[in-house]
Design a protein around this motif. Structure first.
Motif, short mmCIF file in Angstrom:
data_model
loop_
_atom_site.label_atom_id
_atom_site.label_comp_id
_atom_site.label_asym_id
_atom_site.label_seq_id
_atom_site.Cartn_x
_atom_site.Cartn_y
_atom_site.Cartn_z
N VAL A 1 9.92 37.48 13.98
CA VAL A 1 10.14 37.65 12.55
C VAL A 1 11.00 36.48 12.06
O VAL A 1 11.83 35.94 12.80
N LEU A 2 10.74 36.06 10.84
CA LEU A 2 11.49 34.96 10.24
C LEU A 2 12.33 35.51 9.09
O LEU A 2 11.78 36.07 8.14
N LEU A 3 13.64 35.37 9.20
CA LEU A 3 14.52 35.83 8.13
C LEU A 3 14.85 34.63 7.24
O LEU A 3 15.32 33.61 7.73
N CYS A 4 14.58 34.75 5.95
CA CYS A 4 14.87 33.65 5.05
C CYS A 4 15.90 34.11 4.03
O CYS A 4 15.60 34.93 3.17
N ASP A 5 17.10 33.57 4.15
CA ASP A 5 18.19 33.99 3.26
C ASP A 5 18.31 32.99 2.10
O ASP A 5 18.90 31.94 2.26
N GLU A 6 17.73 33.33 0.99
CA GLU A 6 17.73 32.46 -0.20
C GLU A 6 17.29 31.03 0.14
O GLU A 6 18.00 30.08 -0.17
N PRO A 7 16.13 30.89 0.76
CA PRO A 7 15.75 29.55 1.25
C PRO A 7 15.50 28.53 0.16
O PRO A 7 15.50 27.33 0.43
N THR A 8 15.27 28.99 -1.06
CA THR A 8 14.94 28.02 -2.12
C THR A 8 16.01 27.97 -3.20
O THR A 8 15.83 27.28 -4.20
N SER A 9 17.11 28.68 -2.99
CA SER A 9 18.08 28.80 -4.07
C SER A 9 18.86 27.51 -4.36
O SER A 9 19.45 27.38 -5.41
N SER A 10 18.87 26.56 -3.40
CA SER A 10 19.54 25.30 -3.75
C SER A 10 18.52 24.19 -3.99
O SER A 10 18.86 23.02 -3.91
N LEU A 11 17.28 24.57 -4.28
CA LEU A 11 16.24 23.57 -4.48
C LEU A 11 15.73 23.58 -5.92
O LEU A 11 15.81 24.59 -6.60
#
Lengths: 220, 364
Positions: free
Chosen positions: B170-180
């Motif tokens: 499983v891949l956990l993505c914690d706000e992966p785009t929030s600084s983009l």
């Protein structure tokens, strides 16, 4: 104005200084680095949280740092004698120099490691890295540049401390300045040693700075 | 609250609670949260900042230890493991971070193979795997660059490649785009979507952006004040959100609430016997039918469209329309039946006030 004998004495003194500073700096890093690592990793929320150990280490380090070097040098003479058989001479001076520098290095290391982004440590934890792997593969490499600067400052401090080692027959440039320059009224010798010390400190600082820059360049 | 369907669940959270010390007071970050994530799906967790969504995802790999409740990943109870066992399990749970969290002292390739180093894979295999991963994320030409030389989007691609290194379950993505920026956000979301499709990898995506959920997620859970207030298929949540938080986050993306001027008109017409105010939700195929013109022609009904929007969720088109229907006899009721028969969800609104604050505080 300097005869060859005096020049030889100056060179010997410089060698003694190098020896005292180099050996005590290396030993201080060898002992201070693990202590600094423990100070960071055992604190609350640290990767091997242990507030008891952290508190004890911190207190010991603070005590070590509060004792003036001249006093420390004399106070630990019995310990020095126990360790290397004598409490006088260049070799004997390395013991108090090392002991004075260990807590200093520990705090330097602590400060450097604290600069490492907590997120990077967290990423390593999320990958299943053990505390040891985090220390060896994350904390120290990421802080390398800052650690090198810390060692540089330590070495320069040790150059200063080593000049007091003459008091226990440690020799070195400081001792030379006092014996010839001060006691024999040789102002020129005094001046020469001071100039050599300035060059030495400059050299160490430049070398450390260059190494730190290289470690921290990261392709910039 | 459990999700519909999928009883198994690759990731299962059961009654998770977590409290933080915040000076003298204690903050309840998560309260009795239960979730199931089925294998192969992209599961979104959305909430406003401070809602507890990051804490929730960090409980899945125990970066945050829940005070109460159980976490299962692939049938294994994570919350019951010793630290050594936990480290082994973590190797199979990839994580992508908002601030990338790359090692500045390592090159791109060295960053990607870092998890493999931790897993003690021999060096030649590490390098081989690392290069394959860099190819997957489109950074094969950057392997010797340092993170400081990369753009935000490229850094996140490295982060994704690194998270995939150990073939995680499983891949956990914690706000992966929030600084983009928006454009980079889209490309990272596309990358995650592709990974999900190509590798069949289960992804849990934490975000505060409804758009991210809309673009790639199959299911979504809405978190507010540490609780799951709504969850289900993204399409259902989008077309008929019930909780205020969900509505406020969807607002702007889809017209759920009537504008003020429309309310005034509607107040009058809702009382009239031959008129109905209704919210029509079209999903998938029904979007393609010319339903409005059919009603007008076949049932002699007049339609006043107050607000409408057609959009896409993943690649499924959906539309929401707020209409006023008026007609002779039972034409209005018949046309509503006709619409429902076509798979259009019709919600007749009796009280216009509902349009302003519908479902206030309720959960599902």
């Amino acid at each position: 104005m300097f005869d060859s004998r005096l020049i030889q004495i100056i060179i010997n003194s410089l060698g003694e200084t190098f020896y005292m500073v180099g050996a005590s700096c290396a030993l201080a890093v060898a002992f201070g680095l693990p202590i600094g690592v423990l100070l960071v990793t055992t604190e609350k929320q640290g990767i091997i949280e242990n507030p008891g150990i952290c508190q004890v280490l911190s207190t010991v380090v603070n005590i070590g740092r509060s004792i003036p070097f001249v006093i420390l040098m004399v106070a630990i003479m019995p310990f020095t004698r126990l360790l290397i058989g004598t409490s006088i001479g260049t070799g004997a001076a390395i013991v108090p120099l090392t002991i004075a520098a260990i807590p200093f290095v520990a705090r330097m290391v602590e400060t450097s490691l604290r600069e490492v982004d907590a997120g990077v440590v967290e990423a390593a934890q999320a990958m299943g890295a053990s505390p040891w792997e985090i220390i060896i593969k994350v904390l120290i490499p990421e802080a390398k540049s800052s650690l090198i600067l810390g060692v540089t400052i330590t070495a320069i401090n040790l150059v200063g401390y080593s000049t007091m080692a003459g008091a226990i027959g440690g020799g070195g440039l400081g001792d030379l300045a006092v014996r010839y320059g001060y006691q024999r009224f040789r102002g020129d010798v005094m001046l020469a040693t001071v100039v050599i010390l300035i060059i030495l400190v400059q050299g160490v600082q430049m070398l450390g700075g260059a190494l730190a820059r290289r470690a921290g360049s990261r392709g910039n | 609250m459990h999700l519909r369907g999928d009883v198994s669940g690759l990731v299962r959270l059961e009654s998770i609670s977590k409290t933080f010390d915040a000076g003298p007071s204690r903050v309840l970050a998560l309260e009795n949260v239960s979730l199931r994530v089925a294998p192969g799906e992209i599961f979104g967790i959305i909430g406003l900042s401070g809602a507890g969504k990051s804490t929730l995802v960090r409980c899945i790999n125990m970066l945050e230890v829940p005070d109460e409740g159980r976490v299962y990943v692939d049938g294994l109870e994570i919350t019951a493991l010793e630290s050594r066992e936990l480290r082994e399990v973590r190797k199979k749970i990839g994580m992508v971070f908002q601030h990338f969290n790359l090692l500045a002292s390592r090159t791109v390739l060295e960053n990607v193979v870092f998890p493999l180093e931790i897993a003690r894979l021999p060096k030649p295999e590490r390098i081989k795997k690392g290069r394959t991963l860099l190819e997957l994320v489109g950074l094969e030409d950057k392997e010797d660059a340092y993170p400081s030389q990369l753009s935000g989007g490229q850094k996140q691609r490295v982060g994704v490649a690194r998270a995939l290194a150990n073939d995680p379950k499983v891949l956990l993505c914690d706000e992966p785009t929030s600084s983009l920026d928006p454009q980079t956000t889209r490309s990272i979301l596309r990358l995650l979507d592709r990974i999900n499709e190509e590798l069949g990898l289960t992804i849990i995506l934490i975000t505060h952006e409804m758009d991210a959920i809309r673009q790639i997620c199959h299911k979504v859970a809405v978190i507010a004040d540490g609780k799951v207030v709504e969850s289900g298929r993204v399409i259902d949540i989008f077309t008929s959100p019930s909780h205020e938080t969900t509505k406020s986050m969807i607002r702007g993306t889809t017209p759920i609430d009537a504008p003020d001027w429309a309310i005034k008109i509607l107040e009058a017409s809702a009382k009239a016997a031959d008129r109905r105010v209704a919210r029509l939700s079209f999903v998938g195929e029904s979007t393609g039918h010319p339903v409005i013109s059919s009603i007008v022609r076949d049932f002699g009904v007049d339609i006043n469209i107050l607000t409408a929007q057609i959009d896409h969720i993943k690649s499924v088109p959906f539309g929401v329309m707020l209409v006023e229907l008026s007609g002779e006899g039972d034409g209005v009721d018949k046309s509503i039946g006709f619409l429902r028969g076509l798979g259009v969800s019709v919600e007749v609104i009796d009280d216009v006030g509902d349009l302003v604050a519908k479902g206030n505080g309720g959960s599902e």
